[in-house]
Design an enzyme around this catalytic site. Structure first.
Site, PDB file in Angstrom:
ATOM      1  N   ASP A 219     -11.716   8.223 -21.592  1.00 50.43           N
ATOM      2  CA  ASP A 219     -11.588   7.078 -21.527  1.00 50.43           C
ATOM      3  C   ASP A 219     -11.663   6.399 -23.270  1.00 50.43           C
ATOM      4  O   ASP A 219     -11.814   6.400 -23.877  1.00 50.43           O
ATOM      5  CB  ASP A 219     -12.721   6.226 -20.292  1.00 50.43           C
ATOM      6  CG  ASP A 219     -12.718   4.778 -20.636  1.00 50.43           C
ATOM      7  OD1 ASP A 219     -11.852   4.602 -20.933  1.00 50.43           O
ATOM      8  OD2 ASP A 219     -13.367   4.971 -19.843  1.00 50.43           O
TER       9      ASP A 219
ATOM     10  N   GLU B 107       0.745  -1.255  -0.287  1.00 47.69           N
ATOM     11  CA  GLU B 107      -0.124  -0.081  -0.008  1.00 47.69           C
ATOM     12  C   GLU B 107       1.214   1.710   0.265  1.00 47.69           C
ATOM     13  O   GLU B 107       1.880   1.033   0.386  1.00 47.69           O
ATOM     14  CB  GLU B 107      -1.209   0.130   1.006  1.00 47.69           C
ATOM     15  CG  GLU B 107      -2.243  -0.670   0.976  1.00 47.69           C
ATOM     16  CD  GLU B 107      -3.127  -1.156   2.014  1.00 47.69           C
ATOM     17  OE1 GLU B 107      -2.715  -0.967   3.234  1.00 47.69           O
ATOM     18  OE2 GLU B 107      -4.547  -1.899   2.401  1.00 47.69           O
TER      19      GLU B 107
ATOM     20  N   ARG C 176      -5.259  -7.543 -17.166  1.00 50.05           N
ATOM     21  CA  ARG C 176      -6.132  -7.265 -17.791  1.00 50.05           C
ATOM     22  C   ARG C 176      -5.985  -5.872 -16.244  1.00 50.05           C
ATOM     23  O   ARG C 176      -5.379  -6.214 -15.209  1.00 50.05           O
ATOM     24  CB  ARG C 176      -6.667  -8.351 -16.729  1.00 50.05           C
ATOM     25  CG  ARG C 176      -8.760  -8.112 -16.549  1.00 50.05           C
ATOM     26  CD  ARG C 176      -9.678  -8.656 -16.332  1.00 50.05           C
ATOM     27  NE  ARG C 176      -9.227  -9.592 -17.657  1.00 50.05           N
ATOM     28  CZ  ARG C 176     -10.322  -8.738 -18.888  1.00 50.05           C
ATOM     29  NH1 ARG C 176     -10.961  -7.779 -18.556  1.00 50.05           N
ATOM     30  NH2 ARG C 176     -10.043 -10.096 -20.472  1.00 50.05           N
TER      31      ARG C 176
ATOM     32  N   THR D  33      -8.048   1.442 -19.883  1.00 51.99           N
ATOM     33  CA  THR D  33      -7.519  -0.310 -19.187  1.00 51.99           C
ATOM     34  C   THR D  33      -6.115  -0.788 -20.410  1.00 51.99           C
ATOM     35  O   THR D  33      -5.923   0.431 -20.638  1.00 51.99           O
ATOM     36  CB  THR D  33      -8.252  -1.360 -19.699  1.00 51.99           C
ATOM     37  OG1 THR D  33      -8.534  -1.203 -21.612  1.00 51.99           O
ATOM     38  CG2 THR D  33     -10.107  -0.780 -19.087  1.00 51.99           C
TER      39      THR D  33
END
Ligand code: DSN
Length: 426
Positions: A193, A49, A228, A219
């Protein structure tokens, strides 16, 4: 521990399905074996993190390096100033941008889902349409092109805080300059996008959003041919002029707000195995091989579109600039659902898709979406598009004839043997 053959046998069947069929889902691709190896690596064991050099856990010295490589490489790919490579998906990337710059209830303006947009651009069933107030523009009924006049009209009337451009079923390029002009007029941010056409934009084959859009999301597994996942990019980091504040009330650099929106805003531990795979894929995009691949996608899509049109298929907007086409099957008296299900039987995979002004439900639809990134990765060239369209046409023209469809399935298997997929995998 005994090997779980139940699961691995299923994975093997999926490998054979991928090998034997013609993959035309516009959002899918076949990533390289080294990308797959990084995703299946021991990096999945690591918590990290935070960001490189500023983590909440020890032992991050190696994942810091892979994450920094991913950041540096994707910045080089798009010649941009900021990259966050941690989004688990494109939806997460979009969620983070909205969280960074909007308050609950703020207005957003995006392309209607039924006209080719995306769930995260304001659909009422998605967080973007539940937490924010969505408004939409569409495409022109005659031309199938984005209705920029409508976009401007709704923007001037509603004064949204964010205008979203980009789509999941739109085959033409975008006029980012025109969108930015109206955004400046009404005081809105612009987010592009580019999940679908990113690989073509990376190689300069479509207009670049970076000069005009404040935020660019994508993506990484579609035309970028990586694992992915998602990314957030900014052409230029900026002291935001819109007064977006951090939790302490200080106006912060946008890059800081964006990093905070991903972690701790909407995600916890980054998927460092996927991020290493992203680094590998981004390195691949920087090669000349990928330049040739991206050009071939565009050439193949145009050849395929021409072949469909010559057989009387109705392509929305009449053709394509990018990697996909949207076909209205109403003149052939076939629904999208029936087409998808029957083509599946011939091992040709694509998806049913609403067409603009569709009179059928999203579960049935009047159209199909066809994309070429995956078959281009398999090695197909423009001359092969005629063969693929011929297979599709034979299925659709004999939609209730099981024998004829089974014959196409056999031919598809034979045809695909010319294009080996992952020969190293047994
Ligand atoms: N599901 C993706 C697509 O198929 O276009 C978009 O998120």
């Amino acid at each position: 521990m005994q090997r779980d053959s139940l699961v691995f046998d299923i994975i093997h069947k999926e490998l054979e399905r991928q090998r034997n069929g013609i993959e035309l889902i516009a959002s899918e691709n076949f990533t390289s074996l080294q990308v797959i190896q990084a995703m299946g690596s021991i990096l999945t064991n690591k918590y990290a993190e935070g960001y490189p050099g500023r983590r909440y856990y020890g032992g991050c010295e190696f994942v810091d390096q892979t994450e920094q490589l991913a950041i540096d490489r994707i910045k080089e790919v798009f010649n941009c100033e900021y990259a966050n490579v941690q989004p688990h998906s494109g939806a997460q990337a979009n969620a983070a941008v909205l969280l960074a710059v909007l308050k609950a209830g703020d207005k957003i303006l995006g392309l209607d889902l039924s006209m080719g947009g995306h769930l995260t651009h304001g659909s009422p069933v998605n967080f973007s349409g539940k937490l924010y107030q969505p408004h939409f523009y569409g495409v022109d009924k005659e031309t199938g092109l984005v209705n920029y006049a409508q976009l401007e009209e709704v923007a001037r009337k509603e004064k949204p805080q964010l205008i979203i451009c980009g789509a999941s079923a739109y085959s033409r390029d975008w006029d980012y300059k025109r969108i930015r002009a109206v955004a400046d007029e009404v005081g809105a941010f612009v987010m592009a996008d580019i999940a679908h056409p990113a690989g073509l934009i990376a190689k300069g084959l479509l207009s670049s959003p970076f000069e005009y859009c404040h935020f660019v999301t994508s993506t990484t597994h579609k035309t970028l041919r990586g694992p992915r996942g998602g990314i957030i990019l900014m052409g230029k980091d900026f002291e935001n002029p819109f007064g977006v504040k951090d939790p302490k009330g200080n106006i912060r650099m946008m890059s800081h707000l964006m990093d905070m929106a991903i972690f701790p805003g909407i995600q916890g531990g980054p998927l460092e195995h996927v991020i290493a795979a992203k680094a590998i894929a981004f390195g691949e995009i920087l090669t000349e091989d990928f330049t040739a691949y991206a050009k071939q996608i565009q050439t193949n899509a145009q050849a395929m579109a021409k072949s469909f049109v010559s057989r009387g298929y109705n392509l929305i907007s009449g053709g394509t600039d990018n990697h996909l086409m949207l076909i209205d099957l109403r003149n052939k008296n076939i629904t999208g659902k029936k087409a998808q299900e029957t083509l599946d039987k011939a091992h040709i995979t694509l998806n049913k898709n609403s067409v603009p002004f569709d009179d059928k439900s999203p579960f049935v639809t009047s159209g199909i979406r066809v994309g070429v990134p995956a078959i281009t990765t398999r090695g197909m060239k423009e001359k092969n598009m005629e063969t693929v369209v011929n297979f599709i046409d034979r299925v659709l023209m004999n939609i209730d004839d099981a024998n004829k469809i089974s014959k196409v399935a056999d031919e598809v298997h034979q045809f695909m043997k010319q294009y080996p997929l992952y020969p190293e995998l047994k």
